[in-house]
Design an enzyme around this catalytic site. Structure first.
Site, mmCIF file in Angstrom:
data_model
loop_
_atom_site.group_PDB
_atom_site.id
_atom_site.type_symbol
_atom_site.label_atom_id
_atom_site.label_comp_id
_atom_site.label_asym_id
_atom_site.label_seq_id
_atom_site.Cartn_x
_atom_site.Cartn_y
_atom_site.Cartn_z
ATOM 1 N N LYS A 54 -10.105 -19.486 -56.182
ATOM 2 C CA LYS A 54 -9.231 -20.067 -55.157
ATOM 3 C C LYS A 54 -8.045 -20.770 -55.805
ATOM 4 O O LYS A 54 -6.901 -20.640 -55.363
ATOM 5 C CB LYS A 54 -10.032 -21.041 -54.269
ATOM 6 N N GLN A 98 -16.825 -27.124 -51.771
ATOM 7 C CA GLN A 98 -17.574 -25.901 -52.071
ATOM 8 C C GLN A 98 -19.034 -26.078 -51.677
ATOM 9 O O GLN A 98 -19.674 -27.061 -52.044
ATOM 10 C CB GLN A 98 -17.441 -25.550 -53.566
ATOM 11 N N ASP A 121 -11.259 -25.199 -43.591
ATOM 12 C CA ASP A 121 -12.364 -24.229 -43.498
ATOM 13 C C ASP A 121 -13.236 -24.480 -42.262
ATOM 14 O O ASP A 121 -14.345 -23.944 -42.168
ATOM 15 C CB ASP A 121 -13.218 -24.286 -44.781
#
Ligand code: NAP
Length: 283
Positions: A54, A98, A121
């Site tokens: 990323k 994460q 997200d």
């Protein structure tokens, strides 16, 4: 028999990134560099690889990435404090924690600490709910990637029966909501679903989000169905048994080069949009 379409995630991702490149230039002209902060707790090698990918992709597109690496023994309070610091940093536009975090951490509490305008997200309760209502600025990236692939290939959704295998809050549930909002009839399956194969056989669109390598079998697939493999298991293996499903499907995503690259492109898109929104608010 008609040919099976290979749904090329790399091509869909490239189109998204091409559009972003122009927008990033536009922001740069105003002195703004979109910035994604990623937080990694512990040293799980797969998670470290995802975070690195990323960050690399951000740099390649002219975006900034901030990496926060915390030791495995980090407490929930320490993780939340790190998230609050990023919330308060005006140079950071998106925050990605994460997942999964080590089991002693209250992951939900950590997700909830992310400010909604930086929740790129869609992991907070509010982001999830906005997606369910159909007006999220930043729905979860993998579900959004699945929808982007379907739309890019003009695959009809309205009136179709979509069978989603998996009900996680980051994948199965939000993609079920997105398909429902687009007027599919949705069946969401999970580990207690009885006669799973029979239900999958009803699907015009089948989304596999199980976390088990080569789980979905070819004889579960209705001839002409569209098969989307969101799975990613060690050794670049999806949740769909690609070889046996391919001959039955009208269209199928491969692993790798299917949902994965589009997920990263959507994450960057959400971060750019967060930067654009912030720029508009300070104009
Ligand atoms: P997860 O949280 O472990 O959820 C897995 C889901 O599958 C659960 O709802 C579980 O049901 C269900 N399930 C497990 N065994 C089953 C069975 N035998 N029959 C039917 N359902 C079953 O996983 P996740 O985070 O949603 O991830 C799913 C997959 O997507 C994984 O392969 C992951 O690596 C991949 N993924 C890919 C991306 C990407 O960018 N491409 C991003 C995120 C995840 P219960 O709820 O009943 O336990």
């Amino acid at each position: 028999m008609t040919e099976t379409w290979l749904l090329d995630g790399n091509r869909v991702a490239a189109a998204i990134k091409e559009d972003l490149a122009h927008r990033i230039q536009g922001l740069a002209a105003r002195g703004i560099v979109p910035c994604l902060a990623t937080i990694l707790v512990g040293d799980d090698p797969s998670s470290a690889t995802y975070v690195r990918m990323k960050g690399n992709m951000c740099r390649r597109l002219g975006m900034q990435s901030v990496r926060v690496d915390l030791p495995a023994e980090t407490t929930t309070e320490e993780l939340i404090a790190a998230i609050h610091k990023l919330n308060g940093d005006s140079q950071v536009h998106g925050i990605l924690l994460q997942h999964p975090v080590p089991s002693h951490i209250d992951e939900r509490a950590a997700f909830e600490a992310i400010r909604i305008d930086k929740d790129v997200d869609g992991v907070t309760t509010l982001g999830f709910a906005q997606n369910a209502f159909g007006f999220a600025d930043y729905p979860s990236c993998t579900p959004a990637a699945i929808m982007a692939i379907l739309d890019d290939y003009n695959i009809p959704i309205e009136g179709k029966h979509a069978v989603v295998i998996g009900r996680s809050p980051i994948l199965g549930k939000p993609v079920s909501a997105m398909l429902l909002n687009r007027h599919a009839t949705v069946t969401t399956c999970h580990s207690r679903t009885a006669r799973l194969d029979e239900i999958v056989r009803l699907g015009d669109i089948v989304v596999a989000a199980v976390g088990k390598p080569r789980f979905v079998q070819g004889d579960w697939i209705k001839p002409g169905a569209v098969v989307i493999d969101a799975g990613y298991n060690e050794g670049n293996i999806g949740d769909v048994d690609y070889e046996s499903c391919f001959p039955h499907a009208a269209a199928i995503t491969p692993v790798p080069a299917g949902v994965g690259p589009v997920t990263i492109a959507i994450l960057l898109k959400h971060t750019v949009e967060a930067a654009e929104r912030q720029a508009r608010s300070i104009r």
